[in-house]
Design an enzyme around this catalytic site. Structure first.
Site, PDB file in Angstrom:
ATOM      1  N   GLY A  42       0.765  -1.241   0.000  1.00  0.00           N
ATOM      2  CA  GLY A  42       0.000   0.000   0.000  1.00  0.00           C
ATOM      3  C   GLY A  42       0.796   1.291   0.000  1.00  0.00           C
ATOM      4  O   GLY A  42       0.390   2.287  -0.576  1.00  0.00           O
ATOM      5  N   GLU A  97       4.032   4.687   5.563  1.00  0.00           N
ATOM      6  CA  GLU A  97       2.863   3.810   5.442  1.00  0.00           C
ATOM      7  C   GLU A  97       1.729   4.508   4.706  1.00  0.00           C
ATOM      8  O   GLU A  97       1.659   5.739   4.685  1.00  0.00           O
ATOM      9  CB  GLU A  97       2.360   3.452   6.851  1.00  0.00           C
ATOM     10  CG  GLU A  97       2.600   2.024   7.286  1.00  0.00           C
ATOM     11  CD  GLU A  97       1.738   0.973   6.586  1.00  0.00           C
ATOM     12  OE1 GLU A  97       1.338   1.166   5.422  1.00  0.00           O
ATOM     13  OE2 GLU A  97       1.483  -0.056   7.211  1.00  0.00           O
ATOM     14  N   ASP A  98       0.835   3.734   4.151  1.00  0.00           N
ATOM     15  CA  ASP A  98      -0.361   4.287   3.515  1.00  0.00           C
ATOM     16  C   ASP A  98      -1.363   4.771   4.557  1.00  0.00           C
ATOM     17  O   ASP A  98      -1.904   5.863   4.466  1.00  0.00           O
ATOM     18  CB  ASP A  98      -1.009   3.257   2.577  1.00  0.00           C
ATOM     19  CG  ASP A  98      -1.177   1.880   3.221  1.00  0.00           C
ATOM     20  OD1 ASP A  98      -0.848   1.707   4.414  1.00  0.00           O
ATOM     21  OD2 ASP A  98      -1.638   0.967   2.513  1.00  0.00           O
ATOM     22  N   ASP A 101      -4.278   2.352  11.202  1.00  0.00           N
ATOM     23  CA  ASP A 101      -5.644   1.987  11.589  1.00  0.00           C
ATOM     24  C   ASP A 101      -5.610   1.571  13.061  1.00  0.00           C
ATOM     25  O   ASP A 101      -5.637   2.414  13.944  1.00  0.00           O
ATOM     26  CB  ASP A 101      -6.067   0.853  10.636  1.00  0.00           C
ATOM     27  CG  ASP A 101      -7.502   0.425  10.793  1.00  0.00           C
ATOM     28  OD1 ASP A 101      -8.303   1.216  11.290  1.00  0.00           O
ATOM     29  OD2 ASP A 101      -7.832  -0.709  10.397  1.00  0.00           O
ATOM     30  N   PHE A 150     -13.734   2.029   5.337  1.00  0.00           N
ATOM     31  CA  PHE A 150     -12.728   1.274   4.597  1.00  0.00           C
ATOM     32  C   PHE A 150     -12.465   2.000   3.281  1.00  0.00           C
ATOM     33  O   PHE A 150     -13.372   2.168   2.470  1.00  0.00           O
ATOM     34  CB  PHE A 150     -13.169  -0.168   4.342  1.00  0.00           C
ATOM     35  CG  PHE A 150     -12.048  -1.009   3.812  1.00  0.00           C
ATOM     36  CD1 PHE A 150     -11.117  -1.576   4.678  1.00  0.00           C
ATOM     37  CD2 PHE A 150     -11.888  -1.204   2.448  1.00  0.00           C
ATOM     38  CE1 PHE A 150     -10.056  -2.331   4.195  1.00  0.00           C
ATOM     39  CE2 PHE A 150     -10.832  -1.957   1.954  1.00  0.00           C
ATOM     40  CZ  PHE A 150      -9.918  -2.527   2.833  1.00  0.00           C
ATOM     41  N   VAL A 151     -11.227   2.451   3.110  1.00  0.00           N
ATOM     42  CA  VAL A 151     -10.914   3.255   1.921  1.00  0.00           C
ATOM     43  C   VAL A 151     -10.024   2.495   0.930  1.00  0.00           C
ATOM     44  O   VAL A 151      -9.286   1.580   1.305  1.00  0.00           O
ATOM     45  CB  VAL A 151     -10.254   4.600   2.299  1.00  0.00           C
ATOM     46  CG1 VAL A 151     -11.257   5.527   2.973  1.00  0.00           C
ATOM     47  CG2 VAL A 151      -9.036   4.403   3.206  1.00  0.00           C
ATOM     48  N   ASP A 157      -5.794  -1.053  -1.369  1.00  0.00           N
ATOM     49  CA  ASP A 157      -6.530  -2.036  -2.181  1.00  0.00           C
ATOM     50  C   ASP A 157      -7.775  -2.587  -1.500  1.00  0.00           C
ATOM     51  O   ASP A 157      -7.963  -2.440  -0.290  1.00  0.00           O
ATOM     52  CB  ASP A 157      -5.622  -3.224  -2.498  1.00  0.00           C
ATOM     53  CG  ASP A 157      -5.450  -4.147  -1.286  1.00  0.00           C
ATOM     54  OD1 ASP A 157      -5.145  -3.634  -0.197  1.00  0.00           O
ATOM     55  OD2 ASP A 157      -5.649  -5.369  -1.425  1.00  0.00           O
ATOM     56  N   ARG A 163      -5.778  -0.069  -6.324  1.00  0.00           N
ATOM     57  CA  ARG A 163      -4.609   0.677  -5.865  1.00  0.00           C
ATOM     58  C   ARG A 163      -4.296   1.865  -6.777  1.00  0.00           C
ATOM     59  O   ARG A 163      -3.676   2.833  -6.371  1.00  0.00           O
ATOM     60  CB  ARG A 163      -3.367  -0.231  -5.832  1.00  0.00           C
ATOM     61  CG  ARG A 163      -3.422  -1.330  -4.800  1.00  0.00           C
ATOM     62  CD  ARG A 163      -2.050  -1.974  -4.655  1.00  0.00           C
ATOM     63  NE  ARG A 163      -2.119  -3.279  -4.007  1.00  0.00           N
ATOM     64  CZ  ARG A 163      -2.133  -3.475  -2.690  1.00  0.00           C
ATOM     65  NH1 ARG A 163      -2.102  -2.434  -1.877  1.00  0.00           N
ATOM     66  NH2 ARG A 163      -2.179  -4.681  -2.194  1.00  0.00           N
TER      67      ARG A 163
HETATM   68  P1  5GP Z   1      -3.156  -1.451  11.296  1.00  0.00           P
HETATM   69  O1  5GP Z   1      -2.127  -2.462  11.695  1.00  0.00           O
HETATM   70  O2  5GP Z   1      -2.810  -0.042  11.680  1.00  0.00           O
HETATM   71  O3  5GP Z   1      -4.518  -1.847  11.802  1.00  0.00           O
HETATM   72  O4  5GP Z   1      -3.354  -1.571   9.753  1.00  0.00           O
HETATM   73  C1  5GP Z   1      -2.466  -1.116   8.830  1.00  0.00           C
HETATM   74  C2  5GP Z   1      -2.709  -1.755   7.506  1.00  0.00           C
HETATM   75  O5  5GP Z   1      -4.066  -2.195   7.356  1.00  0.00           O
HETATM   76  C3  5GP Z   1      -2.506  -0.761   6.388  1.00  0.00           C
HETATM   77  O6  5GP Z   1      -1.175  -0.728   5.982  1.00  0.00           O
HETATM   78  C4  5GP Z   1      -3.433  -1.285   5.323  1.00  0.00           C
HETATM   79  O7  5GP Z   1      -2.774  -2.273   4.565  1.00  0.00           O
HETATM   80  C5  5GP Z   1      -4.557  -1.918   6.082  1.00  0.00           C
HETATM   81  N1  5GP Z   1      -5.733  -1.031   6.193  1.00  0.00           N
HETATM   82  C6  5GP Z   1      -6.179  -0.393   7.290  1.00  0.00           C
HETATM   83  N2  5GP Z   1      -7.262   0.355   7.011  1.00  0.00           N
HETATM   84  C7  5GP Z   1      -7.491   0.193   5.705  1.00  0.00           C
HETATM   85  C8  5GP Z   1      -8.462   0.737   4.798  1.00  0.00           C
HETATM   86  O8  5GP Z   1      -9.357   1.534   5.134  1.00  0.00           O
HETATM   87  N3  5GP Z   1      -8.363   0.339   3.502  1.00  0.00           N
HETATM   88  C9  5GP Z   1      -7.398  -0.522   3.064  1.00  0.00           C
HETATM   89  N4  5GP Z   1      -7.405  -0.829   1.767  1.00  0.00           N
HETATM   90  N5  5GP Z   1      -6.475  -1.052   3.886  1.00  0.00           N
HETATM   91  C10 5GP Z   1      -6.524  -0.693   5.190  1.00  0.00           C
END
Ligand code: 5GP
Length: 175
Positions: A42, A97-98, A101, A150-151, A157, A163
């Site tokens: 991402g 990072e993208d 969350d 969820f984006v 993706d 993407r």
């Molecule tokens: P975390 O570990 O902070 O929960 O999640 C990080 C990863 O979850 C991000 O790098 C991404 O790959 C995925 N992710 C979290 N939220 C979203 C979202 O809204 N859309 C997408 N496509 N991926 C997400």
């Protein structure tokens, strides 16, 4: 089936965000050696834009960790699929990072990299969903805060698709 519900952040807004983060990073790391670590997959679109807004020499590296798979819920499991190609001991590291969350992925990554003896490890994320945070973690360079949706797009993706969308969009899973 799924499709796009709406545009959440358009590409002009993203561009302005990237430019201002690039300026801050340029100022903060002037005279220092910086290794920027893109988190695949991402983070690659954001990283590609961000490095071109940074006016100091940087080294670009990638790591790949498992996260969501094709589902829209975090498993909490983080596994290293591809590690760095360089030694970061004595270097400044910026993880790119993208989206942040729950924070589980970045907390794990930061601790892993800190154990390798770098001078610093900071975090830069294009998007932030603070309402979903499960662990306490500082996002040193934060792009845009978004609600609990969820984006997709701008590198993000759904089932490996979308993407390439230039805007950040909200997924319509019913679509
Ligand atoms: P975390 O570990 O902070 O929960 O999640 C990080 C990863 O979850 C991000 O790098 C991404 O790959 C995925 N992710 C979290 N939220 C979203 C979202 O809204 N859309 C997408 N496509 N991926 C997400």
């Amino acid at each position: 089936m799924s499709s796009i519900k709406s545009v959440l952040i358009d590409k002009e807004t993203i561009q302005n965000m990237v430019r201002s983060l690039g300026e801050r990073i340029t100022g903060d790391y002037k005279g220092k050696e910086l290794i920027m670590v893109g988190v695949l997959k991402g983070g690659f679109v954001f990283l590609a834009d961000l490095i071109r807004e940074i006016k100091i020499p940087v080294i670009v590296e990638f790591m790949s960790v498992s996260s969501y798979g094709s589902s829209t819920k975090s498993s909490g499991v983080v596994k290293i699929i591809k590690d760095l190609d360089v030694d970061i001991a004595g270097k400044h590291v910026l993880i790119v990072e993208d989206i942040i969350d729950t924070g589980l992925t970045l907390k794990y990554l930061k601790e892993l990299l800190m154990a390798r003896g770098p001078l610093s490890v900071k975090i830069c994320s294009a998007l932030d969903k603070p309402s979903r945070r499960k662990v306490d973690i500082a996002v040193d360079y934060k792009g845009i805060e978004i609600p609990d949706e969820f984006v997709i797009g701008y590198g993000l993706d759904y089932g490996e698709r979308y993407r390439n969308l230039p805007d950040v969009c909200i997924l319509d899973p019913e679509g």
